[in-house]
Design a protein around this motif. Structure first.
Motif, PDB file in Angstrom:
ATOM      1  N   ARG A 181       1.268  -1.196  -0.005  1.00 22.73           N
ATOM      2  CA  ARG A 181       0.522  -0.012  -0.295  1.00 22.73           C
ATOM      3  C   ARG A 181       1.013   1.486  -0.281  1.00 22.73           C
ATOM      4  O   ARG A 181       0.885   2.065  -0.550  1.00 22.73           O
ATOM      5  CB  ARG A 181      -1.225  -0.066   1.359  1.00 22.73           C
ATOM      6  N   LYS A 185       0.582   5.363  -3.503  1.00 16.80           N
ATOM      7  CA  LYS A 185       1.089   7.415  -3.814  1.00 16.80           C
ATOM      8  C   LYS A 185       1.978   7.722  -4.922  1.00 16.80           C
ATOM      9  O   LYS A 185       1.985   8.211  -5.828  1.00 16.80           O
ATOM     10  CB  LYS A 185       1.093   8.348  -2.524  1.00 16.80           C
ATOM     11  N   ARG A 197      -2.140   5.007 -14.406  1.00 11.56           N
ATOM     12  CA  ARG A 197      -2.850   5.308 -13.006  1.00 11.56           C
ATOM     13  C   ARG A 197      -2.214   3.872 -11.453  1.00 11.56           C
ATOM     14  O   ARG A 197      -2.381   3.002 -12.136  1.00 11.56           O
ATOM     15  CB  ARG A 197      -4.480   5.179 -12.730  1.00 11.56           C
ATOM     16  N   ASN A 199      -3.555   2.170  -8.626  1.00 11.56           N
ATOM     17  CA  ASN A 199      -4.065   2.295  -7.434  1.00 11.56           C
ATOM     18  C   ASN A 199      -4.215   0.878  -6.336  1.00 11.56           C
ATOM     19  O   ASN A 199      -3.385   0.261  -6.414  1.00 11.56           O
ATOM     20  CB  ASN A 199      -5.397   2.213  -7.488  1.00 11.56           C
ATOM     21  N   MET A 259      -8.995   7.814 -11.219  1.00 13.20           N
ATOM     22  CA  MET A 259      -8.577   7.219  -9.919  1.00 13.20           C
ATOM     23  C   MET A 259      -7.683   6.973  -9.765  1.00 13.20           C
ATOM     24  O   MET A 259      -6.664   5.933 -10.827  1.00 13.20           O
ATOM     25  CB  MET A 259      -9.550   6.422  -9.240  1.00 13.20           C
ATOM     26  N   THR A 260      -6.765   7.551  -9.269  1.00 12.24           N
ATOM     27  CA  THR A 260      -5.434   7.095  -9.064  1.00 12.24           C
ATOM     28  C   THR A 260      -4.308   7.497  -7.504  1.00 12.24           C
ATOM     29  O   THR A 260      -5.639   8.247  -6.953  1.00 12.24           O
ATOM     30  CB  THR A 260      -4.804   7.824 -10.174  1.00 12.24           C
ATOM     31  N   GLN A 262      -5.099   5.694  -4.909  1.00 12.39           N
ATOM     32  CA  GLN A 262      -5.743   4.957  -3.967  1.00 12.39           C
ATOM     33  C   GLN A 262      -5.842   3.804  -3.315  1.00 12.39           C
ATOM     34  O   GLN A 262      -5.416   2.901  -3.841  1.00 12.39           O
ATOM     35  CB  GLN A 262      -7.503   5.486  -4.082  1.00 12.39           C
ATOM     36  N   ASP A 263      -6.523   3.994  -1.812  1.00  7.96           N
ATOM     37  CA  ASP A 263      -6.672   2.093  -1.989  1.00  7.96           C
ATOM     38  C   ASP A 263      -8.866   1.808  -2.128  1.00  7.96           C
ATOM     39  O   ASP A 263      -8.356   2.752  -0.271  1.00  7.96           O
ATOM     40  CB  ASP A 263      -5.590   1.652  -0.624  1.00  7.96           C
ATOM     41  N   LEU A 264      -8.434   0.744  -2.119  1.00  8.16           N
ATOM     42  CA  LEU A 264     -10.454   1.021  -2.173  1.00  8.16           C
ATOM     43  C   LEU A 264     -10.067  -0.831  -1.582  1.00  8.16           C
ATOM     44  O   LEU A 264      -9.707  -1.612  -1.744  1.00  8.16           O
ATOM     45  CB  LEU A 264     -10.465   0.323  -3.549  1.00  8.16           C
TER      46      LEU A 264
END
Length: 281
Positions: A181, A185, A197, A199, A259-260, A262-264
């Protein structure tokens, strides 16, 4: 316009011989994406063979130890030659060992980080390099519109980096997924000019092949996971197919092109409430 149509694109998916990786490869193939599968086994699994005959896209299997940079570089070069392009990279290969922190062996630490973190880093690095070459060859000047010609890198993290569980002793696994994770970023910043991107997807408790084995050996553990999950009334945990939509969104230029970094988290609500975490409560 189909937001999830990946026709003409190629995805590199690690750990896709079985489990979540195979489920991810399946939904990408259903979206008309060609898929290059990287796994440690010498031969393709039955699930991979099924994909080859089902969805009308090109599916190729590559034996690769993703913890070896030489093997990763060589394999991604072969994928580039075989498919002509790489658009998507999903890093799903991973291992976990339930072992008390105090007695965790150095071998467990090294193996867990080598596959979960280093392997994901190396494959993403090689795929990003291929994506950048493709973009530069198309004579596009940065910044590249991510909805048009960019790429997508998805790391598979874990609910355990949001909410460690008292039901398992998996410190090296959690540490390795937190490190994964941690890549999101900075790589999103670095690769944004190319429209690439980056993620991560954090699954909650999912009924994978590995979890089915746990259910046979440690039924109380799986019952605890069921109790921690809000959706399903405490009677079940997630199914691999319930991650397919979120994964496809992250991979699609049209659906997830804005969307870039980010953690979903897709966990059935397990990380959303204070529950009795101890077994037997």
């Amino acid at each position: 316009m189909d937001l999830f149509d990946l026709t003409g694109q190629t995805a590199v998916v690690t750990g896709a011989a079985r489990g979540l990786g195979l489920s991810f490869a399946s939904v990408l193939a259903r979206a008309h994406c060609n898929v290059a599968i990287l796994d440690i086994g010498r031969a393709a699994s039955e699930g991979v063979d099924h994909l080859r005959t089902t969805h009308g896209v090109r599916i190729e299997y590559y034996t690769c130890d993703i913890s070896s940079k030489a093997q990763v570089v060589d394999t991604i070069e072969r994928v580039q030659q075989d498919f002509g392009r790489i658009d998507i990279n999903v890093n799903a290969a991973g291992v976990v060992t339930d072992e008390p922190f105090i007695s965790t062996s150095e071998d467990t630490i090294n193996r867990t980080f080598a596959i979960n973190f280093t392997g994901s880093f190396l494959v993403a690095q090689a795929c990003a390099a291929s994506m950048i070459k493709r973009i530069e060859a198309s004579l596009l000047s940065p910044p590249v519109d991510p909805a048009v010609e960019g790429g997508s890198i998805v790391f598979i993290a874990s609910i355990s980096t949001h909410l460690p569980s008292m039901a398992q002793n998996i410190a090296p696994y959690v540490g390795s997924k937190a490190a994964v994770r941690g890549l999101v970023k900075p790589l999103a910043v670095e690769l944004a000019p190319y429209g690439i991107r980056v993620n991560s997807l954090s699954p909650g408790y999912m009924m994978t092949d590995m979890m089915e084995g746990l259910q046979r050996r440690q039924p109380d553990l799986v019952r605890q996971f069921q109790r921690e999950t809000l959706l399903g009334g405490g009677r079940r945990i997630g199914r691999p197919d319930e991650l397919q939509g979120p994964l496809l969104m992250l991979c699609s230029r049209r659906a997830g092109g804005w969307m870039t970094g980010q953690d979903l988290l897709v966990d059935g609500g397990a990380a959303s409430w204070k529950h009795a975490a101890a077994l037997g409560d």
